[in-house]
Design an enzyme around this catalytic site. Structure first.
Site, short mmCIF file in Angstrom:
data_model
loop_
_atom_site.label_atom_id
_atom_site.label_comp_id
_atom_site.label_asym_id
_atom_site.label_seq_id
_atom_site.Cartn_x
_atom_site.Cartn_y
_atom_site.Cartn_z
N ASN A 64 0.84 -1.21 0.00
CA ASN A 64 0.00 0.00 0.00
C ASN A 64 0.88 1.27 0.00
O ASN A 64 2.09 1.19 -0.17
CB ASN A 64 -0.99 -0.02 1.17
CG ASN A 64 -2.33 0.56 0.78
OD1 ASN A 64 -2.40 1.62 0.15
ND2 ASN A 64 -3.40 -0.12 1.13
N HIS B 272 3.70 -0.07 -2.64
CA HIS B 272 4.09 -1.48 -2.72
C HIS B 272 5.61 -1.68 -2.72
O HIS B 272 6.14 -2.56 -3.39
CB HIS B 272 3.46 -2.13 -3.95
CG HIS B 272 1.96 -2.17 -3.94
ND1 HIS B 272 1.22 -2.20 -2.80
CD2 HIS B 272 1.05 -2.16 -4.98
CE1 HIS B 272 -0.08 -2.23 -3.10
NE2 HIS B 272 -0.21 -2.20 -4.41
N HIS C 169 -1.40 -9.74 -4.45
CA HIS C 169 -2.13 -8.86 -5.35
C HIS C 169 -2.80 -9.62 -6.51
O HIS C 169 -2.77 -9.17 -7.66
CB HIS C 169 -1.16 -7.80 -5.90
CG HIS C 169 -1.77 -6.47 -6.13
ND1 HIS C 169 -2.68 -6.21 -7.12
CD2 HIS C 169 -1.59 -5.30 -5.48
CE1 HIS C 169 -3.03 -4.94 -7.08
NE2 HIS C 169 -2.38 -4.35 -6.09
N TYR D 276 -5.58 -10.65 -9.01
CA TYR D 276 -6.81 -10.04 -9.56
C TYR D 276 -7.74 -11.18 -9.92
O TYR D 276 -7.45 -11.97 -10.82
CB TYR D 276 -6.51 -9.27 -10.86
CG TYR D 276 -5.84 -7.94 -10.70
CD1 TYR D 276 -4.55 -7.84 -10.19
CD2 TYR D 276 -6.48 -6.77 -11.11
CE1 TYR D 276 -3.92 -6.61 -10.08
CE2 TYR D 276 -5.85 -5.54 -11.00
CZ TYR D 276 -4.58 -5.46 -10.49
OH TYR D 276 -3.96 -4.25 -10.39
N ASP E 109 -11.06 1.52 -3.94
CA ASP E 109 -9.61 1.32 -3.81
C ASP E 109 -9.28 1.68 -2.36
O ASP E 109 -8.45 2.54 -2.09
CB ASP E 109 -8.86 2.22 -4.80
CG ASP E 109 -7.40 1.83 -4.96
OD1 ASP E 109 -6.94 0.95 -4.20
OD2 ASP E 109 -6.73 2.40 -5.83
N GLN F 198 -7.56 -4.19 1.61
CA GLN F 198 -7.77 -3.20 0.55
C GLN F 198 -8.62 -3.86 -0.52
O GLN F 198 -8.24 -4.89 -1.08
CB GLN F 198 -6.41 -2.78 -0.04
CG GLN F 198 -6.47 -1.69 -1.09
CD GLN F 198 -6.37 -0.28 -0.51
OE1 GLN F 198 -6.24 -0.12 0.71
NE2 GLN F 198 -6.45 0.73 -1.35
N GLU G 223 -6.78 -7.47 -0.91
CA GLU G 223 -5.42 -7.46 -0.39
C GLU G 223 -5.47 -7.34 1.14
O GLU G 223 -5.59 -6.25 1.67
CB GLU G 223 -4.66 -6.27 -0.98
CG GLU G 223 -4.69 -6.20 -2.49
CD GLU G 223 -4.38 -4.80 -3.01
OE1 GLU G 223 -3.38 -4.20 -2.59
OE2 GLU G 223 -5.15 -4.29 -3.83
C1 GAL Z 1 -3.52 -1.39 -5.50
C2 GAL Z 1 -3.65 0.06 -5.19
C3 GAL Z 1 -4.22 0.74 -6.42
C4 GAL Z 1 -3.35 0.47 -7.62
C5 GAL Z 1 -3.09 -1.01 -7.75
C6 GAL Z 1 -2.08 -1.36 -8.81
O1 GAL Z 1 -3.05 -2.10 -4.40
O2 GAL Z 1 -4.46 0.27 -4.06
O3 GAL Z 1 -4.34 2.14 -6.20
O4 GAL Z 1 -2.16 1.19 -7.51
O5 GAL Z 1 -2.61 -1.54 -6.56
O6 GAL Z 1 -2.42 -0.88 -10.06
#
Ligand code: GAL
Length: 374
Positions: free
Chosen positions: A94, A120, A203, A205, A276, A312, A339
């Site tokens: 974060n 990150h 992270h 998706y 977010d 998150q 996250e």
């Molecule tokens: C998330 C973050 C987002 C964006 C994403 C990566 O963890 O909260 O704002 O940066 O990573 O694209």
């Protein structure tokens, strides 16, 4: 019995024989290996690069396997992207406000890689790191990744270039494991030789209808969180307040679709371009279920368990139309991330509980994503 990784290597980019294989190369030539994991109804492919989960196949309501993980087809695409698709994030996930923090009377400047902030852990974060892998052929459902990140006080110039800017050498172990009851578990273990903030996450998706299907706005979501931590401004740093979700689009305590309120004109959603934000779970310390998500087309339902206090929720707001893996084209909000972590920017925010790992302590946390089809 532990077997030597090399004996397993085959050249084809396929997991059909369920053996690790050379998936690609780093820019300096080092090999990126793909480890297939299999158990129960789940199959996953994990890279030693960034601990990236390249694929995660889950049975849908018809019993067909659906790959629910967004990804890319080459190491270079992962290395060039700022999506952090499928990767381990740390040592501190974060945003860290203004890319600096103080600890024990010393200020530590970090790379500024996101607006005015560090995100990150910058380019030397574990998401781009080539881990040492431990894989046991008799347990093809488990992969242990070992990593190390030097602290800034290391004198050698070469390793200086690879630090993330934090104090202390961090030794990290990430354990991925599939379970008989279709859960994908992640455990982090870390030690340090000097006090350092640590906040690991992952992270991935997800698109529970399949990585190559439409956006995730129709997914049904429930999060056991009565509070979230709003941003103080466009810089996306939490104000330090834990705000109530009641009567806001951030209330996911009753099941609703991700898309139901996402276009609301709530100022926080406008800053984030969607969700977010960090949610604070209604739970005591310890391991428990915290969220569920249902892919409305596949019938795949996922329950998230964790021992972390926060998560998150990121709804892929920064994804612009782009090429994904296996011929897919990813669109805005094609995937969502859950996250799990501690409070963001806690290292700079006195209102949030401290997150410093001391020398001699062991950082150990786990999160699990469990699947059923309905
Ligand atoms: C998330 C973050 C987002 C964006 C994403 C990566 O963890 O909260 O704002 O940066 O990573 O694209």
């Amino acid at each position: 019995m532990l077997i030597k990784q090399k004996a397993f290597l085959v050249k084809e980019k396929t997991m059909s024989n369920n053996k690790p294989f050379v998936w690609g190369n780093m820019p300096d030539g080092r090999e990126v290996i793909c480890y297939p994991l299999i158990r129960g109804g789940l199959k996953a492919e994990v890279l030693n690069l960034g601990g990236i989960v390249y694929s995660l196949q889950v049975p849908d309501k018809k019993g067909n396997h659906v790959d629910v993980m967004l990804g890319f087809d080459t190491p270079q695409e992962y290395l060039n992207s700022d999506t952090y698709f499928g990767a381990i994030i740390g040592r501190y996930s974060n945003r860290i406000e203004e890319g600096r923090f103080e600890l024990d009377g010393q200020t530590y400047p970090l790379e500024i890689n996101n607006g005015r902030n560090n995100l990150h852990s910058g380019k030397n974060g574990f998401h781009q790191y080539l881990f040492e892998a431990e894989y046991d052929e008799s347990k093809p459902y488990r992969l242990v990744l070992h990593g190390k990140n030097d602290g800034v006080e290391k004198e050698n110039a070469e390793s200086m270039a690879e630090t993330q800017g934090f104090p202390g050498t961090l030794q990290l172990k990430v354990i991925y494991e599939l379970t008989e009851d279709n859960a994908f578990n992640i455990t982090y273990e870390a030690t340090t030789d000097k006090a350092t903030p640590v906040n690991m996450t992952w992270h991935g998706y997800f698109n529970l209808n399949g990585h190559d299907s439409e956006n995730i706005l129709g997914h049904e979501m429930k999060i056991n969180a009565g509070h979230y931590t709003p941003f103080k401004d466009e810089n996306m740093i939490p104000s330090g307040e834990a705000a109530e979700v009641t009567n806001t689009p951030f209330d996911f305590r009753e099941v609703k679709s991700i898309g139901r309120d996402i276009e609301d004109d709530h100022p926080q959603l406008i800053i984030g371009g969607g969700y977010d934000h960090n949610f604070v779970f209604d739970k005591e310390d310890g391991w428990c279920p915290v969220a569920t998500v249902n892919g409305e087309q596949s019938g795949i339902a996922m329950t998230v368990y964790t021992d972390r206090p926060c998560m998150q929720l990121y709804t892929g707001n920064f994804i612009v139309t782009q090429k994904g893996k296996m011929g897919a084209t990813y669109q805005h909000r094609q995937g969502f991330c859950m996250e799990t972590q501690t409070y963001p920017n806690a290292v700079n925010c006195k209102a949030f509980p401290a997150d410093v790992l001391m020398s001699g302590q062991v950082y150990k946390t786990s999160t699990s994503y469990r699947f059923i089809a309905e």
